[in-house]
Design a protein around this motif. Structure first.
Motif, short mmCIF file in Angstrom:
data_model
loop_
_atom_site.label_atom_id
_atom_site.label_comp_id
_atom_site.label_asym_id
_atom_site.label_seq_id
_atom_site.Cartn_x
_atom_site.Cartn_y
_atom_site.Cartn_z
N LEU A 169 -13.70 -68.81 21.16
CA LEU A 169 -15.09 -68.64 21.61
C LEU A 169 -15.14 -68.17 23.05
CD1 LEU A 169 -16.92 -71.66 19.97
CD2 LEU A 169 -17.45 -69.25 19.64
N SER A 170 -14.22 -68.71 23.85
CA SER A 170 -14.19 -68.30 25.26
C SER A 170 -13.76 -66.83 25.39
CB SER A 170 -13.26 -69.26 26.02
OG SER A 170 -12.68 -68.63 27.10
N ILE A 171 -12.76 -66.43 24.59
CA ILE A 171 -12.32 -65.02 24.61
C ILE A 171 -13.49 -64.14 24.14
CG2 ILE A 171 -10.79 -63.33 23.51
CD1 ILE A 171 -8.67 -65.55 23.28
N ASP A 172 -14.15 -64.59 23.11
CA ASP A 172 -15.25 -63.81 22.56
C ASP A 172 -16.34 -63.56 23.61
OD1 ASP A 172 -16.74 -62.93 19.92
OD2 ASP A 172 -18.15 -64.06 21.12
N ALA A 173 -16.65 -64.62 24.37
CA ALA A 173 -17.70 -64.48 25.40
C ALA A 173 -17.29 -63.42 26.42
CB ALA A 173 -17.94 -65.83 26.07
N GLU A 174 -16.01 -63.48 26.86
CA GLU A 174 -15.55 -62.52 27.87
C GLU A 174 -15.52 -61.11 27.29
OE1 GLU A 174 -11.92 -63.74 29.81
OE2 GLU A 174 -11.90 -61.94 31.06
N LEU A 175 -15.09 -61.02 26.04
CA LEU A 175 -14.99 -59.72 25.40
C LEU A 175 -16.38 -59.10 25.20
CD1 LEU A 175 -12.79 -57.90 24.22
CD2 LEU A 175 -13.15 -58.98 22.03
N ARG A 176 -17.33 -59.94 24.86
CA ARG A 176 -18.70 -59.47 24.68
C ARG A 176 -19.25 -58.86 25.97
NH1 ARG A 176 -21.95 -60.74 20.32
NH2 ARG A 176 -20.50 -61.71 18.90
N ARG A 177 -18.98 -59.57 27.09
CA ARG A 177 -19.44 -59.06 28.39
C ARG A 177 -18.80 -57.70 28.68
NH1 ARG A 177 -19.22 -64.54 29.86
NH2 ARG A 177 -17.12 -64.33 30.72
N LEU A 178 -17.50 -57.64 28.41
CA LEU A 178 -16.76 -56.39 28.67
C LEU A 178 -17.32 -55.26 27.79
CD1 LEU A 178 -14.02 -55.14 29.96
CD2 LEU A 178 -13.15 -55.48 27.67
N GLU A 179 -17.50 -55.55 26.52
CA GLU A 179 -18.01 -54.53 25.58
C GLU A 179 -19.38 -54.03 26.01
OE1 GLU A 179 -16.24 -55.31 21.13
OE2 GLU A 179 -18.02 -56.36 21.75
N GLU A 180 -20.22 -54.98 26.39
CA GLU A 180 -21.58 -54.60 26.77
C GLU A 180 -21.56 -53.69 27.99
OE1 GLU A 180 -24.62 -57.53 25.89
OE2 GLU A 180 -25.39 -57.16 27.90
N ARG A 181 -20.70 -54.07 28.95
CA ARG A 181 -20.60 -53.28 30.19
C ARG A 181 -20.04 -51.89 29.88
NH1 ARG A 181 -16.57 -55.44 34.41
NH2 ARG A 181 -16.16 -53.32 35.05
N LEU A 182 -19.04 -51.86 29.01
CA LEU A 182 -18.35 -50.61 28.72
C LEU A 182 -19.15 -49.71 27.78
CD1 LEU A 182 -15.63 -49.05 29.02
CD2 LEU A 182 -14.83 -50.25 27.00
N LEU A 183 -19.69 -50.31 26.73
CA LEU A 183 -20.32 -49.48 25.70
C LEU A 183 -21.84 -49.34 25.85
CD1 LEU A 183 -18.36 -50.87 22.61
CD2 LEU A 183 -17.78 -48.92 24.04
N TYR A 184 -22.46 -50.36 26.39
CA TYR A 184 -23.93 -50.31 26.50
C TYR A 184 -24.38 -50.68 27.92
CZ TYR A 184 -23.04 -50.81 21.53
OH TYR A 184 -22.53 -50.66 20.28
N PRO A 185 -24.21 -49.78 28.86
CA PRO A 185 -24.65 -50.09 30.23
C PRO A 185 -26.15 -50.35 30.24
CG PRO A 185 -23.52 -47.95 30.14
CD PRO A 185 -23.68 -48.42 28.73
N SER A 186 -26.58 -51.23 31.13
CA SER A 186 -27.96 -51.71 31.06
C SER A 186 -28.98 -50.57 31.15
CB SER A 186 -28.22 -52.75 32.13
OG SER A 186 -28.01 -52.17 33.39
N ASN A 187 -28.70 -49.52 31.90
CA ASN A 187 -29.73 -48.48 32.07
C ASN A 187 -29.95 -47.63 30.83
OD1 ASN A 187 -27.19 -47.45 32.53
ND2 ASN A 187 -27.91 -45.80 33.85
N THR A 188 -29.00 -47.71 29.88
CA THR A 188 -29.21 -46.94 28.64
C THR A 188 -29.25 -47.85 27.40
OG1 THR A 188 -26.82 -46.61 28.45
CG2 THR A 188 -28.08 -44.84 29.49
N HIS A 189 -29.03 -49.14 27.60
CA HIS A 189 -28.90 -50.09 26.48
C HIS A 189 -30.23 -50.26 25.72
CE1 HIS A 189 -27.53 -54.43 25.30
NE2 HIS A 189 -27.94 -53.73 24.28
N VAL A 190 -30.15 -50.06 24.41
CA VAL A 190 -31.31 -50.36 23.56
C VAL A 190 -30.82 -51.17 22.36
CG1 VAL A 190 -31.20 -48.19 22.23
CG2 VAL A 190 -33.34 -49.40 22.39
N ALA A 191 -31.56 -52.21 22.02
CA ALA A 191 -31.20 -53.03 20.86
C ALA A 191 -32.45 -53.27 20.03
CB ALA A 191 -30.59 -54.34 21.30
N LEU A 192 -32.32 -53.07 18.72
CA LEU A 192 -33.46 -53.26 17.81
C LEU A 192 -33.19 -54.46 16.91
CD1 LEU A 192 -33.88 -49.52 16.69
CD2 LEU A 192 -34.97 -50.66 18.61
N PHE A 193 -34.18 -55.32 16.79
CA PHE A 193 -34.06 -56.55 16.00
C PHE A 193 -35.12 -56.56 14.90
CE2 PHE A 193 -32.36 -57.40 20.15
CZ PHE A 193 -31.31 -58.28 19.96
#
Lengths: 172, 628
Positions: A46-70
């Motif tokens: 779970l701890s690795i997952d949390a860090e990996l999620r942060r990394l993925e978000e930064r790398l793949l979905y930078p905040s200025n272009t990030h869009v998520a649909l729910f």
């Protein structure tokens, strides 16, 4: 919930009742020791997952272009949602067919992340198409278009489906 | 039989504590809703991944009350504990709930947390801690858990060897909504443990007659009847015992045992013909069940008692064949487990899609090793170990996927570096040039604003002169300087003209001052709009420039660290999984060994009984012939 809990409790009782002569004490001790180790592994993962999620978000979905649909169902909605199709600026970005378990999770208040991607700042066209069956057994199909305004911050969009009514889209 | 009764009683009191994910209600936070979406599907790892991340971010906020999770934070903290409990992470679940308990929360919330903590302790057989947690419940208790709190208290008392206290609590819960059957049954057990046998029998009789629609309630009703029957059997009240066994449903989980015991009750009452009925039904059922196997021997025994020895001999013969075939199957299962097929069958995806996967496992054609493991698989310890094995398999797959994704990340980063690095120096040089121009213009604009602001308190009409007016004024000043060097008398006329022109200019500047000042402010506003647009473009450029840089810089250390952690975890998972698998295999082989020994024993009994029955049948036939 109360009933389910005690149902589970009783199922366990039934199981335990039937388990005469099951694993002996030495194996039980080994299982207990392994259980502790498994819990530690889960915690690490779970701890690795949390860090990996942060990394993925930064790398793949930078905040200025990030869009998520729910996708969510309106509260108390009991329609059978079969599929949701989403186009962003005329391009198909998601087409999802729901299983019974997923539909049940939506009906209980769960929210499905159907798409995560990147779009530039500015206005974008969102088209949502929904298919399903209403309570009475009637087929339900609806398409609605919306305009999304993407700013510099991440854009989270909630799409709420209510049988027989217009699809609602809102910022979160 | 006696051993079976005591085992049944003792084990019947233990409760596995399961919790359901909470409902989203009026959802205000999408990420919390997303966690619930996975939890409602039983995917607790996925739910935990999301909720953990969301709560972590929430705790790091300076003003958490502005975050949408704020509306659900209490529920989310409970949910984390629930998800952890469902994902069999009791240590973390306990910590999560303790955190709620020790936080500054409402009395009802604290009481609910204490209740959940007590359930975890009870589940882990930590009875003192469970009682301690229950003792912390004081004041307002949410209506939804009020009865459950008391029921848990009774269970803890019962497990702690305080049946009288348990009985007192359970008396108050009779008829409680949601506990129908359970409260009645447990009261019967508590009375029995408190040595109040008559009251216990009466209570179990009551529990065995309750109206039931729900499957679980029907099952507890069956169980009450089964235990009541056993108790009556032990006190030699065979007919009443039989009645009680007969109340157990024929299709329920206790039906095989009930049919078997009903037969024995009839036999003990020497009503041999009445034993034939339940045992005849039982021998047609799944032959891997222990009760069915016992009935295969018991039925011909009953026929023997009725002196139908020929039929008995044939049935013993059939039993002998069955035991022999089943023994071979058990041996095959043991071999199969030793070849590793059991663990392979466990992790098959198509099985795990089904919530009744343990049952489905038995019907897989390629996994004969599970035929005899139903009993074992039903035990709590074995189920936990199995679930742990499956969880480890999920975790292993996840870690392997992560491990592969690092190469993809590095590829993305490298491609971005190759794209941006040659472009950025030129872009930066151009930007520096534009940046200095922008700064200059901004400074100019600031000066104008400052000057206009000063003119509000100290009017300076000359500052608002037009370009033409400034030229005219310069020219008039030049003329004035030129006139100063000339004799006064000769320039009298020119000086007057000069003064008149200067007066016209001053008049014009002063009379139009307010109008011009307003106009100047309007121009400043227009300039401000342009400056704002320029600033926004400037910021957009800076962000784009930073994003370009951040898209490939600063990833190497975290990727290296994560790759190492994933690698280490994968090693650990492989190791623990192998151990866990080995234990599962050994326990399964052990269980199958017990079943094989029992089959061998049945087989030798059947072999002897076949011969004996034939002898008796032959003797009976000879006697009959002699009499004729």
């Amino acid at each position: 919930m109360q009933k389910t809990f005690w149902t589970a409790t009783f199922s366990a009782c039934c199981c335990l009742w039937a388990a005469i002569g099951a694993a002996d004490d030495s194996y039980r001790a080994q299982m207990k020791g392994l259980d502790e180790q498994v819990q530690e592994i889960k915690s690490d993962v779970l701890s690795i997952d949390a860090e990996l999620r942060r990394l993925e978000e930064r790398l793949l979905y930078p905040s200025n272009t990030h869009v998520a649909l729910f996708v969510a169902l309106a509260k108390g909605e009991t329609m059978r949602l079969d599929s949701v199709q989403i186009q962003l600026d005329g391009k198909l970005v998601a087409h999802y067919i729901y299983s019974y378990k997923e539909l049940e999770a939506l009906q209980k208040g769960g929210v499905q992340r159907i798409y995560t991607g990147n779009i530039p700042t500015g206005a974008h066209q969102l088209e949502v198409s929904v298919m399903g069956k209403l309570d009475g057994g009637r087929d339900y199909a609806r398409s609605d278009s919306f305009t999304l305004d993407k700013g510099v911050e991440p854009k989270l969009v909630g799409i709420t489906v209510a049988g027989g009514e217009a699809i609602q889209v809102g910022d979160w | 039989m006696t051993r079976a009764v005591h085992s049944t009683l003792g084990l019947g009191l233990t409760a596995l504590l399961a919790v359901q994910p909470c409902s989203g209600g009026d959802l205000q936070d999408l990420h919390f809703g997303e966690a619930l979406y996975y939890a409602h599907q039983g995917q607790y790892l996925e739910a935990l991944e999301r909720l953990d991340a969301e709560l972590g971010q929430y705790r790091d906020l300076d003003e958490p009350q502005l975050d949408s999770l704020h509306f659900h934070v209490g529920e989310a903290q409970f949910s984390v504990g629930d998800f952890e409990l469902n994902y069999r992470m009791h240590h973390r679940a306990g910590r999560a709930i303790k955190a709620v308990l020790e936080g500054a929360v409402d009395e009802a919330v604290r009481n609910e947390a204490a209740f959940r903590l007590a359930r975890i302790h009870f589940q882990k057989d930590q009875l003192e801690e469970a009682l301690h947690a229950l003792d912390r419940i004081q004041g307002r208790i949410p209506e939804s858990i009020r009865d459950e709190v008391e029921f848990l208290r009774a269970n803890v008392y019962l497990a702690s060897g305080r049946p009288a206290d348990a009985a007192n609590v359970l008396q108050r819960l009779q008829g409680a909504d949601g506990l129908t059957g359970f409260a009645e049954y447990n009261l019967g057990i508590a009375l029995l443990h408190d040595q109040r046998a008559d009251a216990a029998l009466e209570q179990l009789d009551k529990a065995g007659k309750i109206q039931a629609q729900d499957d679980a309630v029907k099952a507890i009703k069956d169980k009450s009847n089964l235990i009541l029957g056993d108790l009556l059997f032990e006190s030699n009240r065979f007919e009443r015992a039989q009645l009680s066994f007969d109340r157990v449903r024929l299709e329920g989980p206790f039906s095989n045992q009930a049919l078997l015991r009903s037969g024995w009750a009839a036999m003990s009452a020497e009503q041999y013909d009445r034993a034939i009925v339940p045992w005849t039904a039982l021998v047609e059922r799944d032959v891997t069940d222990g009760a069915v196997q016992e009935a295969l021997l018991a039925l011909p025994y009953a026929y023997g008692k009725l002196n139908v020895n020929g039929r008995a001999a044939l049935m013993y013969g059939r039993a002998l064949e069955t035991f022999s075939a089943e023994g071979a199957r058990v041996d095959a299962s043991i071999r199969s487990i030793r070849e590793g097929k059991f663990l392979k069958a466990l992790v098959r995806e198509e099985i795990r899609q089904d919530k009744d996967w343990v049952i489905r496992l038995r019907s897989l054609p390629e996994s004969p090793e599970t035929y005899y493991l139903a009993t074992l698989m039903a035990s709590h310890d074995f189920q936990t170990a199995l679930q742990n094995y499956l969880d480890l398999e999920d975790v292993r797959k996840k870690l392997e996927t992560w491990q592969r994704s690092f190469a993809a990340f590095e590829d993305i980063i490298e491609r971005r570096r190759k794209n941006y690095e040659p472009l950025l120096p030129e872009v930066d040089a151009k930007f520096r040039e534009l940046d200095s121009q922008i700064r200059l213009r901004q400074e100019q604009r600031n000066n104008i604003e400052k000057r206009l602001h000063g003119m509000l308190t100290a009017p300076r009409p000359d500052h608002l002169a037009t370009a033409d007016e400034r030229i005219v004024r310069e020219r008039l000043n030049e003329i004035e300087r030129a006139l100063e060097s000339m004799p006064e008398a000769s320039i009298e006329h020119e000086r007057r003209r000069l003064e008149r022109l200067q007066g016209v200019l001053t008049w014009q500047l002063n009379t139009q001052y307010h109008e011009r000042l307003t106009e100047a402010y309007e121009h400043l506003e227009q300039l401000n709009a342009d400056i704002a647009k320029m600033r926004s473009q400037y910021q957009a450029f800076v962000r784009a420039r930073q994003a370009a840089m951040h898209s490939y810089v600063g990833y190497s250390a975290p990727i290296t660290r994560l790759r190492r952690r994933v690698g280490e975890s994968l090693q650990q998972v492989t190791l623990v999984m192998a151990r866990q698998g080995r234990v599962l295999e050994m326990v399964a082989i052990n269980e199958l060994g017990i079943r094989r020994d029992r089959l061998e024993s049945y087989e030798s009994q059947a072999r002897y009984a076949v011969a004996d029955s034939y002898d008796r049948a032959t003797r009976a036939q000879a006697n009959a012939g002699g009499q004729q």
